[in-house]
Write an enzyme that holds these catalytic residues in place. Structure first.
Site, PDB file in Angstrom:
ATOM      1  N   ARG A 159       0.737  -1.171  -0.058  1.00  0.00           N
ATOM      2  CA  ARG A 159      -0.002  -0.181  -0.056  1.00  0.00           C
ATOM      3  C   ARG A 159       0.603   1.402   0.037  1.00  0.00           C
ATOM      4  NH1 ARG A 159      -5.722   1.148   2.608  1.00  0.00           N
ATOM      5  NH2 ARG A 159      -6.105  -0.744   1.309  1.00  0.00           N
ATOM      6  N   HIS A 212     -13.265  -3.365   9.844  1.00  0.00           N
ATOM      7  CA  HIS A 212     -14.003  -2.912   8.573  1.00  0.00           C
ATOM      8  C   HIS A 212     -13.891  -4.041   7.712  1.00  0.00           C
ATOM      9  CE1 HIS A 212     -16.055   0.126   6.017  1.00  0.00           C
ATOM     10  NE2 HIS A 212     -14.860   0.258   5.416  1.00  0.00           N
ATOM     11  N   TRP A 213     -12.716  -4.840   7.908  1.00  0.00           N
ATOM     12  CA  TRP A 213     -12.481  -5.950   6.847  1.00  0.00           C
ATOM     13  C   TRP A 213     -12.901  -7.338   7.148  1.00  0.00           C
ATOM     14  CZ3 TRP A 213      -7.073  -5.531   3.839  1.00  0.00           C
ATOM     15  CH2 TRP A 213      -6.984  -4.541   3.118  1.00  0.00           C
TER      16      TRP A 213
END
Length: 285
Positions: free
Chosen positions: A184, A262-263
């Site tokens: 990332r 959130h994942w």
């Protein structure tokens, strides 16, 4: 664990597809009915490396793509609004001759998949919304996304990229690998990505977001069987938001994962994969 060990045992390829002039990176594996995986804001296809092998082994043709302006996919010099994302996904499908697909959309990807299902029901077989965005406009959450992403992109220190990823997880130590951070960080520091950041964050501006929200009327038009997966500790949306979404999409099923951020597809990959494969097979409505 690394991305390569997550993908061990499955034959896959990374390829670029010309989606109506947009050079689009995709990871493809397996054969059978198409399943298209769509990531979240400032994310990339590596969000699904823990899901691709199980789905390919179960007899599905998996397509994890970088959406416009994300990952290593090109983006126009214009705000990335929801209709533009939808048009890009349809162009990808058309380029590969995919008439109809199952969709797994996480966060922003869920917003895009939901709008696509509402506006193009003939292109969607089954719909899975994983901690989807796009049903509310919460200024605190929007600022959290905007600030954390800008910091990670504008500062050279890789620690800010790690913090951006850790924000997604209930258990960062187990789920944010050095390799994921490095992938990332490299994406965030491409000159094209830095230049496009205002376009990418445009949905964190209130006027844009309000115009593009999934409306009750749009959600009522979703006819595809729908599974909603939510993390009980999701930092970008409280559980009542998931219940409201469930009520808005007729016949949808809601699963809430405990000790999950959130994942869900990444933090609880085994549970998610089993649940989702049951859903795709029709064993779960």
């Amino acid at each position: 664990m690394s991305i390569w060990t997550d993908l061990a045992g499955v034959e896959f390829r990374l390829a670029y597809v010309d989606a109506e002039g947009i050079r689009t990176r995709s990871l493809r594996a397996g054969s059978g009915e198409a399943v298209i995986f769509l990531h979240g804001t400032s994310g990339h296809l590596e969000a699904f490396v823990r899901n691709i092998p199980a789905h390919a082994a179960a007899g599905y043709s998996c397509h994890a793509i970088d959406m416009i302006g994300h990952g290593y996919t090109a983006g126009p010099d214009a705000p990335y609004r929801i209709p533009r994302y939808v048009a890009h996904v349809l162009a990808y499908m058309d380029a590969l001759g995919i008439d109809r697909a199952h969709f797994v959309g996480e966060s922003l990807g869920g917003w895009v998949a939901g709008r696509l299902a509402a506006d193009h029901p003939d292109r969607v077989s089954r719909l899975t919304l994983v901690a989807p965005g796009g049903t509310v406009a919460n200024p605190t959450v929007m600022e959290r996304i905007r600030t954390s992403t800008r910091k990670a992109v504008e500062e050279d220190d890789i620690a800010f990229t790690r913090k951006r990823l850790e924000l997604l997880m209930f258990d960062p130590a187990a789920n944010v690998s050095d390799e994921l951070v490095e992938v990332r960080h490299h994406i965030y520091h491409q000159p094209e990505f830095v230049k496009a950041l205002p376009n990418l964050l445009c949905l964190q501006e209130m006027d844009n977001r309000l115009e593009d929200l999934l409306s009750p009327e749009q959600m009522a038009r979703i006819t595809a069987p729908t599974l909603i997966v939510w993390g009980a500790e999701n930092p970008f949306g409280d559980v009542p938001e998931a219940h409201a979404l469930n009520r808005s999409i007729a016949g949808s099923t809601l699963e809430i994962f405990a000790e999950c951020g959130h994942w869900p597809q990444h933090e609880h990959a085994d549970r998610f994969n089993a649940l989702h494969l049951d859903f795709l097979s029709g064993a779960r409505a």
